[in-house]
Design a protein around this motif. Structure first.
Motif: not given
Length: 516
Positions: A397-399, A416-422, A424-431
């Motif tokens: 349930s991400p923002p 822009a900040k939400n892009n960084d969150l997506l 840098q923090k939420y995405a995984r290497k194979d996404d």
């Protein structure tokens, strides 16, 4: 009503008998807005203050098991100091524990704004809840409120109680109303009702009842109540047990059921949409059959500009119309359809896998709902709550803006900040990471938990979303970069949303808003 002035006046008197000459053994907190004080002795005395915005309560448990972790000592400067006396401030919902070395620990019990403040002489030394700004200016010397509460003053004020008895809360006023105080103009009758009230407030029984399912402490006997007490400490402990067990159980159960029902509804909606999508794919004519029909009719003459051609369908022995790309031979069109058939088979496989996984999740949610509904133990519910938090997938349930495209979960950054969150923090290497080329826009992620090869038709659809959420949304065509997230890095000191790519591919698409 536990923090009513008249109850606190009785409570502080009982505390004085229990605390004078004891030394403070420990003061600590292990939950937000919760303070525990232990006073040494053959039978240690404990004060537990819950001072959150919803359930501000004082209780006095016989024991308390301090956690090894997430526990912090507070007010260390008064540890081991002896209690001299307890002071109840006049006409004020506050009392203090007066200690050696000119220290005084104030319990300012103003409901949702309750706090514990340590003074040395009349100067604030430290506060338990630093967020209450007004408490920074509290002065002990100004807490006592000397008020003339004589009969003469009442008559002179025309029985305007707010001036003479500002400590009368709505429960006391409701009691006066029930006794006919506000309906009478007879001064003698009004004084009689007030005197009877004050006598009862000075010699009270304490009643624990429930109002709208929430445990309450009352000083006047209601029609129905759970239990009555003549000891304010015993009444406080019973109130706390009712609140943190019965009411706490009910509240937590309602919260968990609401969350679980929401997840069930979301899972059912996903299953309905995905099953409908799968059914639609299976019902329509397969690309492999259309490709075979084209190959069987290579001898047919085709207008180079034609976008559709009528051919013999050897499957049904009838003529059918087949859409083709202009300026391409039937063989080239057939090759394109064979590729689409391969992608279509992969899409069917992915959708089927997702349906199976979601059906399993739905069964688990329904079982969880049954467990929550039948549970009568708050500890088991709390364990369910904590396991939910620990086991929660970060991207569940991400923002972000969320879509489901051809069985894949897709997330779009909002700024822009939400892009960084997506990224840098939420995405995984194979996404798979996508972004409109050379313009500002949203980072877009295609979740790929199994590390499979994402079909190109899915990439095209998601690229259209990335193009739409960019400065090129009004263009006829937009180039969109895509690459596995492992090739995306954020340089140190770069602005929000800025990244560098070590590998990329580009696809040209029409910007389009696509619903899941």
């Amino acid at each position: 009503m536990q923090f009513n002035y008249y109850f606190l006046r009785q409570l502080s008197g009982h505390l004085e008998h229990r605390l004078v000459n004891r030394r403070i053994q420990a003061i600590f907190s292990q939950n937000k807005d919760e303070l525990i004080m232990i006073f040494e002795g053959d039978d240690p005395f404990l004060i537990k203050a819950n001072l959150d915005n919803e359930s501000s309560l004082l209780s006095f448990p016989e024991s308390f098991a301090r956690a090894r972790k997430n526990s912090i000592d507070l007010f260390s400067q008064i540890h081991d100091l002896k209690v001299l006396n307890i002071k109840q401030f006049k006409n004020e919902r506050s009392f203090s524990i007066r200690l050696e070395n000119d220290f005084e620990l104030l319990f300012k019990l103003h409901g949702r704004h309750a706090n514990v403040i340590l003074f040395r002489e009349d100067t604030i030394d430290s506060l338990f809840k630093k967020s209450i700004e007004i408490d920074q200016s509290v002065k002990l010397s100004e807490l006592d409120r000397e008020i003339d509460q004589s009969d003469q003053r009442l008559i002179e004020s025309e029985f305007e109680l707010i001036k003479v008895y500002p400590t009368f809360d709505k429960h006391i006023k409701n009691h006066l109303k029930a006794e006919g105080f506000y309906d009478s103009n007879d001064h003698e009758l009004k004084l009689k009702i007030l005197h009877a009230l004050l006598h009862q407030l000075n010699n009270p029984l304490y009643y624990i009842t429930e109002v709208d399912g929430i445990p309450k402490l009352l000083l006047f006997q209601p029609k129905n109540y759970l239990q009555s007490f003549d000891d304010p400490i015993a009444a406080s402990n019973f109130l706390a047990r009712q609140f943190f067990t019965n009411h706490g159980l009910s509240k937590l159960k309602s919260k968990l059921l609401a969350q679980t029902k929401k997840e069930i509804k979301k899972s059912e909606s996903y299953l309905n949409q995905t099953k409908a999508k799968l059914s639609e794919i299976k019902k329509r004519r397969g690309y492999d059959e259309l490709a075979n029909i084209l190959m069987a009719n290579l001898h047919v003459q085709v207008n180079p500009q034609a976008k559709e051609i009528e051919l013999f369908d050897f499957y049904s022995s009838q003529q059918i119309k087949v859409k083709i790309k202009p300026n391409q031979s039937l063989q080239k069109n057939a090759e394109s359809m064979y590729r689409k058939a391969k992608n279509q088979a992969k899409e069917v496989e992915i959708l089927s896998q997702n349906i199976s996984a979601k059906e399993k999740t739905l069964r688990e949610l329904l079982k969880k709902q049954e467990v929550i509904s039948s549970s009568k133990d708050i500890k088991s519910l709390k364990s369910l709550e904590s396991s939910k938090k620990e086991g929660k997938n970060q991207l569940e349930s991400p923002p972000f803006i969320e879509h489901h495209i051809n069985g894949f979960q897709v997330f779009v950054g909002r700024n822009a900040k939400n892009n960084d969150l997506l990224t840098q923090k939420y995405a995984r290497k194979d996404d798979l990471w996508l972004h409109a080329k050379d313009v500002s826009g949203s980072h877009v992620i295609i979740r790929n938990p199994k590390g499979i090869s994402i079909p190109i038709f899915t990439i095209e659809k998601v690229a259209q979303i990335a193009a739409w959420h960019s400065k090129r949304k009004a263009d006829t065509l937009c180039p969109v970069i895509y690459t596995p997230k492992k090739y995306v890095r954020k340089p140190k000191g770069s602005l929000p949303g800025q990244v560098l790519l070590s590998k990329e591919q580009v696809i040209l698409v029409k910007p389009e808003r696509i619903s899941s």
